[in-house]
Write an enzyme that holds these catalytic residues in place. Sequence first.
Site, PDB file in Angstrom:
ATOM      1  N   HIS A  85       0.416  -1.480  -0.103  1.00  0.00           N
ATOM      2  CA  HIS A  85       0.328   0.257   0.301  1.00  0.00           C
ATOM      3  C   HIS A  85       1.093   1.043  -0.113  1.00  0.00           C
ATOM      4  CE1 HIS A  85      -1.700  -3.535   2.224  1.00  0.00           C
ATOM      5  NE2 HIS A  85      -3.478  -3.199   0.963  1.00  0.00           N
ATOM      6  N   GLU A 137      -3.675   2.995   1.726  1.00  0.00           N
ATOM      7  CA  GLU A 137      -2.608   3.801   0.619  1.00  0.00           C
ATOM      8  C   GLU A 137      -2.440   4.877   0.745  1.00  0.00           C
ATOM      9  OE1 GLU A 137      -3.927   2.058  -2.578  1.00  0.00           O
ATOM     10  OE2 GLU A 137      -3.440   4.434  -3.579  1.00  0.00           O
ATOM     11  N   CYS A 205      -6.510   1.902 -10.479  1.00  0.00           N
ATOM     12  CA  CYS A 205      -5.401   0.760 -11.305  1.00  0.00           C
ATOM     13  C   CYS A 205      -6.227   0.035 -12.084  1.00  0.00           C
ATOM     14  CB  CYS A 205      -4.590   0.003 -10.387  1.00  0.00           C
ATOM     15  SG  CYS A 205      -5.888  -1.071  -9.246  1.00  0.00           S
TER      16      CYS A 205
END
Length: 333
Positions: A85, A137, A205
């Site tokens: 993360h 994250e 992502c």
Amino acid sequence: MDALLEGAIPQRRVLLAAPRGFCAGVDRAVNTVEKALEQYGAPVYVRRQIVHNTYVVRTLQLKGAVFVDELSEVPEGSIVVLSAHGVAPAVHGEAKDRRLATIDATCPLVTKVHREAVRFAEDSYDILLIGHQGHEEVLGTLGQAPERTHLVDGPGDVLDVQVRDENRVAWLSQTTLSAEETAATVERLRERFPALVGPPSDDICYATQNRQEAVKKIAPRCDLLIVVGSSNSSNSVRLVEVALDYRARAAHLVDSAEGIDEAWLQDVFTVGVTSGASVPDVLVDAVLSWLATRGFADVEIVRSAVETQLFALPRELARSRDELLEPDQSNEC
Ligand code: SF4
């Protein structure tokens, strides 16, 4: 003929979403811990859960990994892997102060967001980071430019944001959000800050997007959609939300087959199955076996994308233990 069809019992089946499960960043992080154990021997310390999956963490513990919340719990001179993360630079500083040999398993796609944050901060932008409060994250990205970054946890936060200069405002996001929700927040931000700029390409992502697209494809056909993943896995939780948004009749998150409630199968003929990016195949296979023993043996794979992404292992793994402890080399990422 019609009478026969009317009386026919609908066939029970499973729609298995693809892609699902391990992404390239998780694969790299798990391999990093395994290689570190092979190379340097146990114990290898890991700061926080290497990836957000209970089974993966337990399996690595059995091989000799020791998971800690903070670096202060790691004995000086030990090897410590930093999770996928990502971390704030302050964590690297603390590792250096405590003479720890770090191996950075931050996903390269998270590192990309860190670099964007640093670049925007250097160009005097205030950064509006779209993400979930307290997620690891998010903490790592906030830490790249703490004085310039403001967390925006959904469209409801937009009105409260205070910036220094409305003409120098940039947005970034956590990598595992829902694409639609993020777009809605960006739209609200742009209404408030017309000069808003964003990252060169979306921060969400490829793996998050592909798993969400796969769920969108099967959800309208599902009476029940089972997402395999841990409750602290952001991308897995998002898959349940996406399934419900795209008209699955019901959707549930389970850590493993043991988490499935028999009652969910009442009046169900089509079950969708998918898994978050930190979930190994073995857990999905167990769910499929559980369903097969209850009449859901017919499995149709519904693929919406082919993934070929691979990330090289951290270069720190090429070093000896002594080289890792060299102060000048211990802080690279
Ligand atoms: Fe990297 Fe995306 Fe996987 Fe997170 S979900 S580890 S950002 S590839």
